[in-house]
Scaffold this motif. Structure first.
Motif, mmCIF file in Angstrom:
data_model
loop_
_atom_site.group_PDB
_atom_site.id
_atom_site.type_symbol
_atom_site.label_atom_id
_atom_site.label_comp_id
_atom_site.label_asym_id
_atom_site.label_seq_id
_atom_site.Cartn_x
_atom_site.Cartn_y
_atom_site.Cartn_z
ATOM 1 N N GLY A 88 22.066 31.296 9.590
ATOM 2 C CA GLY A 88 21.617 30.584 8.410
ATOM 3 C C GLY A 88 20.108 30.520 8.334
ATOM 4 N N VAL A 89 19.567 30.631 7.116
ATOM 5 C CA VAL A 89 18.116 30.541 6.910
ATOM 6 C C VAL A 89 17.839 29.509 5.807
ATOM 7 N N PRO A 90 16.876 28.631 6.018
ATOM 8 C CA PRO A 90 16.600 27.571 5.039
ATOM 9 C C PRO A 90 16.210 28.069 3.658
ATOM 10 N N SER A 91 15.465 29.174 3.574
ATOM 11 C CA SER A 91 14.998 29.648 2.267
ATOM 12 C C SER A 91 16.157 29.990 1.346
ATOM 13 N N TYR A 92 17.300 30.346 1.909
ATOM 14 C CA TYR A 92 18.484 30.612 1.095
ATOM 15 C C TYR A 92 19.351 29.364 0.951
ATOM 16 N N ALA A 93 19.469 28.599 2.023
ATOM 17 C CA ALA A 93 20.409 27.475 2.032
ATOM 18 C C ALA A 93 19.913 26.243 1.283
ATOM 19 N N LEU A 94 18.633 25.918 1.411
ATOM 20 C CA LEU A 94 18.137 24.667 0.843
ATOM 21 C C LEU A 94 18.237 24.610 -0.687
ATOM 22 N N PRO A 95 17.972 25.697 -1.416
ATOM 23 C CA PRO A 95 18.172 25.621 -2.871
ATOM 24 C C PRO A 95 19.621 25.328 -3.247
ATOM 25 N N ILE A 96 20.569 25.850 -2.466
ATOM 26 C CA ILE A 96 21.982 25.566 -2.718
ATOM 27 C C ILE A 96 22.268 24.088 -2.476
ATOM 28 N N LEU A 97 21.711 23.571 -1.387
ATOM 29 C CA LEU A 97 21.889 22.155 -1.068
ATOM 30 C C LEU A 97 21.289 21.272 -2.154
ATOM 31 N N ALA A 98 20.134 21.672 -2.676
ATOM 32 C CA ALA A 98 19.465 20.888 -3.715
ATOM 33 C C ALA A 98 20.296 20.828 -4.994
ATOM 34 N N GLN B 164 25.595 22.172 -4.260
ATOM 35 C CA GLN B 164 26.641 23.179 -4.171
ATOM 36 C C GLN B 164 26.890 23.662 -2.746
ATOM 37 N N TRP B 165 26.347 22.924 -1.778
ATOM 38 C CA TRP B 165 26.546 23.335 -0.383
ATOM 39 C C TRP B 165 28.016 23.252 -0.015
ATOM 40 N N GLY B 166 28.501 24.262 0.669
ATOM 41 C CA GLY B 166 29.905 24.315 1.065
ATOM 42 C C GLY B 166 30.170 23.572 2.357
ATOM 43 N N ASN B 167 30.909 24.214 3.252
ATOM 44 C CA ASN B 167 31.323 23.562 4.498
ATOM 45 C C ASN B 167 30.683 24.160 5.738
ATOM 46 N N ALA B 168 29.665 24.995 5.550
ATOM 47 C CA ALA B 168 28.986 25.561 6.716
ATOM 48 C C ALA B 168 28.128 24.494 7.399
ATOM 49 N N PHE C 111 13.285 21.114 7.405
ATOM 50 C CA PHE C 111 13.963 21.258 6.121
ATOM 51 C C PHE C 111 13.263 20.449 5.033
ATOM 52 N N THR C 112 12.913 19.222 5.361
ATOM 53 C CA THR C 112 12.276 18.374 4.343
ATOM 54 C C THR C 112 10.905 18.913 3.958
ATOM 55 N N THR C 113 10.184 19.494 4.916
ATOM 56 C CA THR C 113 8.882 20.097 4.610
ATOM 57 C C THR C 113 9.036 21.252 3.637
ATOM 58 N N GLU C 114 9.981 22.132 3.914
ATOM 59 C CA GLU C 114 10.178 23.290 3.031
ATOM 60 C C GLU C 114 10.682 22.853 1.663
ATOM 61 N N ALA C 115 11.527 21.836 1.633
ATOM 62 C CA ALA C 115 12.031 21.337 0.350
ATOM 63 C C ALA C 115 10.898 20.779 -0.512
ATOM 64 N N LYS C 116 10.002 20.030 0.104
ATOM 65 C CA LYS C 116 8.875 19.456 -0.637
ATOM 66 C C LYS C 116 7.955 20.550 -1.167
ATOM 67 N N ILE D 135 16.184 17.044 -2.421
ATOM 68 C CA ILE D 135 17.282 16.922 -1.463
ATOM 69 C C ILE D 135 17.224 15.532 -0.847
ATOM 70 N N ASP D 136 18.243 14.736 -1.113
ATOM 71 C CA ASP D 136 18.253 13.369 -0.606
ATOM 72 C C ASP D 136 18.696 13.297 0.849
ATOM 73 N N ASP D 137 19.579 14.215 1.248
ATOM 74 C CA ASP D 137 20.169 14.114 2.579
ATOM 75 C C ASP D 137 20.338 15.503 3.183
ATOM 76 N N VAL D 138 19.457 15.845 4.141
ATOM 77 C CA VAL D 138 19.565 17.156 4.791
ATOM 78 C C VAL D 138 20.600 17.150 5.914
ATOM 79 N N SER D 139 21.125 15.981 6.260
ATOM 80 C CA SER D 139 22.079 15.905 7.368
ATOM 81 C C SER D 139 23.386 16.625 7.054
#
Length: 355
Positions: free
Chosen positions: A90-100, A103-107, A313-318, A324-328
């Motif tokens: 997993g890489v944040p640059s792909y995953a974090l926009p989905i999380l935002a 639409q994040w799944g179960n990974a 994660f929060t740094t890259e999101a900002k 993203i309210d919850d990166v956990s």
């Protein structure tokens, strides 16, 4: 949400990848664990995830590993979410926009196998580009727009007040040696790439100079192992075992890089330069991984190998204005203690005596 087009693309790549896999000395292990990586072909950038097969670490945990090159990070995410691979990168640059987007799944990310920061910008010797500020108005090459160097370098430029959409031009030039050739021939002014990619170019004898990194680089862009949340919970021992194998392999390589290179070449002899001797092949692997192995251990004092820092994660999101309210939702450190429950000195001794 994964579109039908993305899934069909990933399925095609995955089907082609099924033919891939290392020559294993442990083919009779209890089960095969499929790990999907976002590469077009297996190379030494994922050496610490694979050589546990040659060193006996996987057999000790009761499985054998099959490395599958799925062509890109999106394909890996799809294959992981669908359960077509057991473990994905997993890489944040792909995953974090989905999380935002919610639409994040179960990974679930459970181990950080490479820490920040692994990217640089290179120029041809004698170039007028001496700093990142000098990149304004330049044509910057990347391996492709799905590679991690593209979003990460964009973020760095943005942090320096350079508009990555209007102040520079981006060109996809291919991975490895073709990227170096593009720089050498002047098709691009600079090349944004990552550590092992530069190692491959360097090993091919193509000269380049790295542009001085700006101060206070953001600690972003680590790479992670992930599995489906329900499987991590139900088959905890499997995921702990894979993480432990990766951690052991990382310590092994750090203790004696040449031994790690030899183990990798036993599994993937086809990755050696054509016509090279064993010594030359080992040198080619060492050239590729020399920068990467420094990033196996966390750059945070007192942190255990593989542990995950949510502030990355929060740094890259900002930086990207991703709300993203919850990166956990995306990670856990719950397995790290068990993963690191082994004798590190024993692993180092194995590396020192490895033939």
């Amino acid at each position: 949400m994964i579109t039908r087009r993305q899934w069909l693309q990933a399925s095609g790549v995955f089907a082609a990848a099924l033919a891939l896999g290392p020559r294993s000395a442990f083919a009779q292990a209890a089960r095969t664990v499929k790990i999907g990586v976002g590469l077009k072909s297996i190379n030494s950038s994922v050496i610490n995830l694979l050589i546990g097969e040659a060193l006996g670490y996987n057999a000790e945990e009761g499985f054998t590993v099959q490395g599958l090159a799925l062509g890109g990070n999106a394909n890996v995410q799809v294959a992981t979410d669908k359960g077509d691979v057991d473990i994905g990168i997993g890489v944040p640059s792909y995953a974090l926009p989905i999380l935002a987007k919610g639409q994040w799944g179960n990974a679930l990310w459970f181990y950080q196998y490479t820490y920040p920061y692994k990217w640089d910008v290179a120029v041809a010797p004698g170039s007028a580009v001496k700093s990142y500020a000098d990149l304004k108005g330049r044509n910057i090459g990347v391996s492709d727009f799905g590679g991690t160097e593209y979003p990460v370098t964009r973020n760095v430029l943005k942090s320096l007040g350079i508009d990555p959409d209007n102040d520079v031009k981006w060109t996809a030039v291919g991975a490895g040696v073709p990227a170096g050739v593009a720089l050498q021939r002047g098709a691009i002014d600079a090349l944004a790439y990552y550590d092992t990619g530069f190692g491959i170019i360097e090993g091919a004898g193509i000269p380049f100079e790295l542009v001085q990194r700006p101060g206070n680089l953001p600690m972003i862009g680590g790479q992670f192992l992930m599995g489906l949340r329900q499987r991590v919970q139900a088959e905890r021992g499997l995921f702990v075992g894979f993480g432990r194998s990766a951690a052991k392999a990382s310590h092994f390589i750090l203790a004696r890089p040449a031994a790690g290179a030899k183990a990798f070449l036993k599994l993937y002899p086809e990755t050696a330069p054509r016509g090279s001797s064993e010594e030359q092949a080992v040198k080619s692997v060492l050239a590729a991984i020399s920068r990467r192995i420094k990033l196996y251990e966390p750059p945070y004092q007192g942190a255990a190998m593989g542990s995950i820092r949510p502030d990355e994660f929060t740094t890259e999101a900002k930086m990207n204005n991703w709300a993203i309210d919850d990166v956990s939702k995306i990670y856990t450190n719950d397995l790290i203690g068990e993963i690191n429950a082994f004798d590190v000195e024993k692993v180092r001794e194995q590396a020192r005596s490895y033939a």
